[in-house]
Every structure is written in structure tokens, then in C-alpha cells.
Write an enzyme that holds these catalytic residues in place. Structure first.
Site, mmCIF file in Angstrom:
data_model
loop_
_atom_site.group_PDB
_atom_site.id
_atom_site.type_symbol
_atom_site.label_atom_id
_atom_site.label_comp_id
_atom_site.label_asym_id
_atom_site.label_seq_id
_atom_site.Cartn_x
_atom_site.Cartn_y
_atom_site.Cartn_z
ATOM 1 N N ARG A 67 0.824 -1.217 0.000
ATOM 2 C CA ARG A 67 0.000 0.000 0.000
ATOM 3 C C ARG A 67 0.853 1.261 0.000
ATOM 4 O O ARG A 67 0.506 2.282 -0.604
ATOM 5 C CB ARG A 67 -0.922 -0.028 1.224
ATOM 6 N N HIS A 71 0.404 4.485 -2.439
ATOM 7 C CA HIS A 71 0.178 5.850 -1.953
ATOM 8 C C HIS A 71 1.321 6.787 -2.313
ATOM 9 O O HIS A 71 1.145 8.002 -2.353
ATOM 10 C CB HIS A 71 -0.075 5.848 -0.441
ATOM 11 N N ASN A 99 -3.687 8.716 4.833
ATOM 12 C CA ASN A 99 -2.481 8.115 5.413
ATOM 13 C C ASN A 99 -2.427 8.153 6.939
ATOM 14 O O ASN A 99 -1.925 7.215 7.565
ATOM 15 C CB ASN A 99 -1.229 8.827 4.870
ATOM 16 N N HIS A 199 -6.383 -5.782 -2.436
ATOM 17 C CA HIS A 199 -7.166 -5.995 -1.214
ATOM 18 C C HIS A 199 -7.405 -7.480 -0.944
ATOM 19 O O HIS A 199 -8.185 -7.827 -0.074
ATOM 20 C CB HIS A 199 -8.489 -5.215 -1.285
HETATM 21 C C1 HEM Z 1 -9.236 1.599 -5.814
HETATM 22 C C2 HEM Z 1 -9.142 2.486 -4.868
HETATM 23 C C3 HEM Z 1 -8.703 2.160 -3.485
HETATM 24 C C4 HEM Z 1 -9.311 2.535 -2.336
HETATM 25 C C5 HEM Z 1 -10.541 3.426 -2.236
HETATM 26 C C6 HEM Z 1 -8.580 1.971 -1.247
HETATM 27 C C7 HEM Z 1 -8.869 2.159 0.092
HETATM 28 C C8 HEM Z 1 -8.296 1.467 1.142
HETATM 29 C C9 HEM Z 1 -8.688 1.595 2.516
HETATM 30 C C10 HEM Z 1 -9.757 2.543 3.053
HETATM 31 C C11 HEM Z 1 -7.943 0.725 3.223
HETATM 32 C C12 HEM Z 1 -7.999 0.500 4.736
HETATM 33 C C13 HEM Z 1 -7.071 1.487 5.425
HETATM 34 C C14 HEM Z 1 -7.284 1.537 6.928
HETATM 35 O O1 HEM Z 1 -8.343 1.133 7.395
HETATM 36 O O2 HEM Z 1 -6.369 1.999 7.637
HETATM 37 C C15 HEM Z 1 -7.069 0.044 2.304
HETATM 38 C C16 HEM Z 1 -6.156 -0.928 2.653
HETATM 39 C C17 HEM Z 1 -5.266 -1.477 1.771
HETATM 40 N N1 HEM Z 1 -5.082 -1.116 0.451
HETATM 41 FE FE1 HEM Z 1 -6.336 0.006 -0.650
HETATM 42 N N2 HEM Z 1 -7.538 1.226 -1.738
HETATM 43 C C18 HEM Z 1 -7.567 1.312 -3.098
HETATM 44 C C19 HEM Z 1 -6.651 0.752 -3.974
HETATM 45 C C20 HEM Z 1 -5.530 0.072 -3.585
HETATM 46 C C21 HEM Z 1 -4.430 -0.262 -4.440
HETATM 47 C C22 HEM Z 1 -4.312 0.154 -5.899
HETATM 48 C C23 HEM Z 1 -3.533 -0.957 -3.690
HETATM 49 C C24 HEM Z 1 -2.197 -1.519 -4.078
HETATM 50 C C25 HEM Z 1 -1.864 -1.844 -5.306
HETATM 51 C C26 HEM Z 1 -4.094 -1.078 -2.364
HETATM 52 C C27 HEM Z 1 -3.537 -1.784 -1.330
HETATM 53 C C28 HEM Z 1 -4.081 -1.879 -0.061
HETATM 54 C C29 HEM Z 1 -3.603 -2.812 0.950
HETATM 55 C C30 HEM Z 1 -2.544 -3.878 0.735
HETATM 56 C C31 HEM Z 1 -4.338 -2.542 2.119
HETATM 57 C C32 HEM Z 1 -4.158 -3.211 3.488
HETATM 58 C C33 HEM Z 1 -3.061 -2.457 4.230
HETATM 59 C C34 HEM Z 1 -2.724 -2.984 5.603
HETATM 60 O O3 HEM Z 1 -3.283 -3.970 6.066
HETATM 61 O O4 HEM Z 1 -1.854 -2.338 6.225
HETATM 62 N N3 HEM Z 1 -5.285 -0.426 -2.330
HETATM 63 N N4 HEM Z 1 -7.299 0.535 1.037
HETATM 64 CA CA LIG Z 2 5.025 10.232 -4.549
#
Ligand code: HEM
Ligand SMILES: [Ca+2]
Length: 324
Positions: A67, A71, A99, A199
């Protein structure tokens, strides 16, 4: 005679200018997978070693590092801007809404940087490249695909918190807004679906999906009831739920969950609710192999967003600070 010489000099100058201009524009778009093969062949194995140790210690760290690269890339391109701490002149992206209290893994990046500088005998590898390689090695460490990462990114001397607030997609976006958001980064609908497949790893805090549980109809009722136990109507904002049933396994269950209306985030379920991306979601839910190989392609595409190359930017001595 003098004027003939003048003309020759003029032509030579013109040709040199054209070559130089070509070099600058082409090198500013060009990364290469063998960038550190001569300057520090030990760099990539060193990154892999530290990532594997960190993931062994805590599986979730693999998700968090993946992630972090995302970002970074969505704000000023993949330039390590997300790693900079606040100073008088740096408005740290770490404090932007998507973030703050959410993005993690900075200590692991520090550990990687220390190890890479040790084996290379100095700061040879950029922090932006470390993020890209750490994301790849994280996916591979959690049973996902591996791929060759184009390298040669330089690190930014600036960060942009406002841009982080504006350009990192929030989970309450609807499909058209998600499509536009990705399009602004040069990514298409297929990339949106594939990269959302990240995800398959990691966790989300209650505050990011509460509205979906209590206000939305396109969610499996039993699934909603289960999530409500960890995410009450009030309180428990930071309680974690896995983004798919196997948050430490890179698999295609994220997509099969969507086809049964068990997406955790609003933005996840938007990809399967009778719109233009339904077909892609069904395809990847039926075909794990296709997801694996296509995900790698989209990761490379994301990693190529507006890199600083050549004489642009710098290689930071400390990933958290601009040099000198
Ligand atoms: C499509 C739009 C996206 C949205 C709206 C989104 C939103 C989010 C949100 C809200 C979380 C939870 C954060 C938290 O509760 O602290 C999350 C977690 C995560 N996102 Fe996304 N995300 C998106 C796309 C992506 C992309 C493109 C990637 C990587 C290629 C990604 C990788 C991750 C990962 C791996 C987690 C888990 C992180 C952890 O457990 O520390 N996401 N995302
Ligand atoms: Ca950058």
C-alpha cells in the site's frame, strides 16, 4: 571560408542539441530492470531479505508495504515523497487523511535502506526504488506473483499533502469517480480492477467501511452481520477486519467475495454491482492464474507513474529527509 566554418559549427551544434533533447526526454520516461546490475548487484537481494524477515515477523507488513508504494505513486508519481517527514518546508503526506493513523511500514523501509546502503557501500539505490521493490517482494512473500521491477527512479525533494488528500482515492467513491481517479494517473478500468485486487491482502479499520454495513443494501446480510460484530454503529473506529477471508494469502478470493456481495469497502463492491467492471471481476474470480499475471503487469504500470530520472531529483541519504 569563415562563414563555411560558421555553418558547420552551427549544424554540429544543432545536431548535438537535438541529441541532448532526445536523451533528456527519453531518459525521463525510461526505467530499466538492470539499473543497479553494475552499481550494486547486491541491492535487490538485500531488499528481499529484509522484506522477508519483516513479513515473517508480521504477515500484515507485506500488505502495508504494498500500500505504501501505491500511496507514493499516486502523489507526484513514484518518487518516495510519502516517506518525507514534516519540516518547515515539507508538508508531510504522512499527515494527509488517507495516510494518517493508517499507512504503515516506515520502520521497515528504514531497515531496508540501512541494509542496502551497507551492502552497496553508500546511497546508491533511491528510496522510491526501494518502495517499488519492497512492494514486489511483499506480494511474492505472501504467495503472490513476482515480476521484474523497472528501476532508476530518483527521490523527490518535495512532498505534497494537499495532493495526497485530493488524489489518493477514498473508499466512499462510486465507480465513475474511481475510474476517473485512476485515469488521471494513466491507469484504465482493467488496472483499477486488478490493482484493487491488492485488497486480497491486509486489513481495514471499521471507520472506513461502517457506512457500508449500516446504510447499504448491496451487501450479503449474513456477511454484514458478521462485520458489525467487529464494527459497531458507534465506537470501535480502529477495529480491524480483513479485506478478504485470507488476508495473508495473495489469491483471487477478493474477487469471488465481490461476486457474492461480500466486499468490505464501498469502493470494492462498486467494482461489481451491475456496472462496466462486472465482467472483469467475474473473470478474475474464475481465473486465479490470469489475476496473478495481469496483476504483475498493472503493478509495473503503476510503478511507472511519473518517475524522476536521470539528473532529476536525488538519492536520499535518509528516506525521511531531503539531502543536506
Ligand atoms: C481503488 C481504490 C482504493 C481505495 C478506495 C482503497 C482504500 C483502502 C482503505 C480505506 C484501506 C484501509 C485502510 C485503513 O483502514 O487503515 C485500504 C487498505 C489497503 N489497500 Fe487500498 N484502496 C484502493 C486501492 C488500492 C491499491 C491500488 C492498492 C495496491 C496496489 C491497495 C492496497 C491496499 C492494501 C494492501 C491494504 C491493506 C493495508 C494494511 O493492512 O496495512 N489499495 N485501502
Ligand atoms: Ca510520490
Amino acid at each position: 571560408m569563415g562563414s563555411k566554418r560558421g555553418i558547420i559549427l552551427y549544424v554540429v551544434g544543432l545536431v548535438l542539441t537535438i541529441i541532448l533533447a532526445y536523451e533528456t526526454t527519453s531518459s525521463s520516461a525510461q526505467l530499466s530492470t538492470n539499473f543497479y546490475d553494475y552499481s550494486c548487484p547486491a541491492a535487490l537481494p538485500a531488499i528481499k531479505k529484509v522484506v522477508e524477515a519483516a513479513v515473517m515477523k508480521e504477515r500484515r507488513m507485506g500488505a502495508s508495504l504494498l500500500r505504501l508504494h501505491f500511496h507514493d505513486c499516486f502523489v507526484q508519481g513514484c518518487d518516495g515523497s510519502i516517506l518525507l517527514d514534516s519540516t518547515d518546508t515539507i508538508d508531510s503526506e504522512k499527515l494527509a487523511n488517507p495516510n494518517v493513523n493508517s499507512i504503515r511500514g516506515f520502520e521497515v523501509i528504514d531497515d531496508i535502506k540501512a541494509e542496502v546502503d551497507r551492502v552497496c557501500g553508500g546511497p546508491v539505490v533511491s528510496c522510491a526504488d526501494i518502495l517499488a521493490v519492497a512492494a514486489r517482494d511483499s506480494v511474492a512473500a505472501l504467495a503472490g506473483p513476482s515480476w521484474e521491477v523497472p528501476l532508476g527512479r530518483k527521490d523527490s525533494t518535495t512532498a505534497n499533502k494537499d495532493l495526497a488528500n485530493n488524489d489518493i482515492p477514498p473508499p466512499f467513491l462510486d465507480l465513475p469517480a474511481l475510474i476517473t481517479n485512476f485515469k488521471n494517473q494513466g491507469l484504465d478500468e482493467r488496472d483499477l480492477v486488478l490493482l484493487s485486487g491488492a485488497h486480497t491482502l491486509g486489513f481495514a479499520q471499521c471507520v472506513t467501511f461502517r457506512a457500508r454495513l449500516y446504510n447499504e443494501a448491496n451487501i450479503d446480510p449474513a456477511f454484514a452481520e458478521m462485520l458489525k460484530k467487529a464494527c459497531p454503529n458507534t465506537g470501535g473506529d480502529s477495529n480491524l477486519s480483513p479485506l478478504d477471508p485470507s488476508p495473508s494469502e495473495f489469491d483471487n478470493r477478493y474477487f469471488s467475495q465481490l461476486t457474492s456481495y461480500k466486499g468490505v469497502l464501498h469502493s470494492d463492491q462498486e467494482l461489481f454491482k451491475g456496472g462496466s467492471t462486472d465482467e472483469l471481476v467475474s473473470h478474475y474470480s474464475r481465473n486465479g492464474e490470469a489475476f496473478t499475471s495481469d496483476f504483475a503487469r498493472s503493478m509495473i504500470k503503476m510503478g511507472n507513474i511519473k518517475p524522476l530520472t536521470g539528473s532529476q531529483g536525488q538519492i536520499r541519504v535518509n528516506c525521511r529527509k531531503v539531502n543536506q
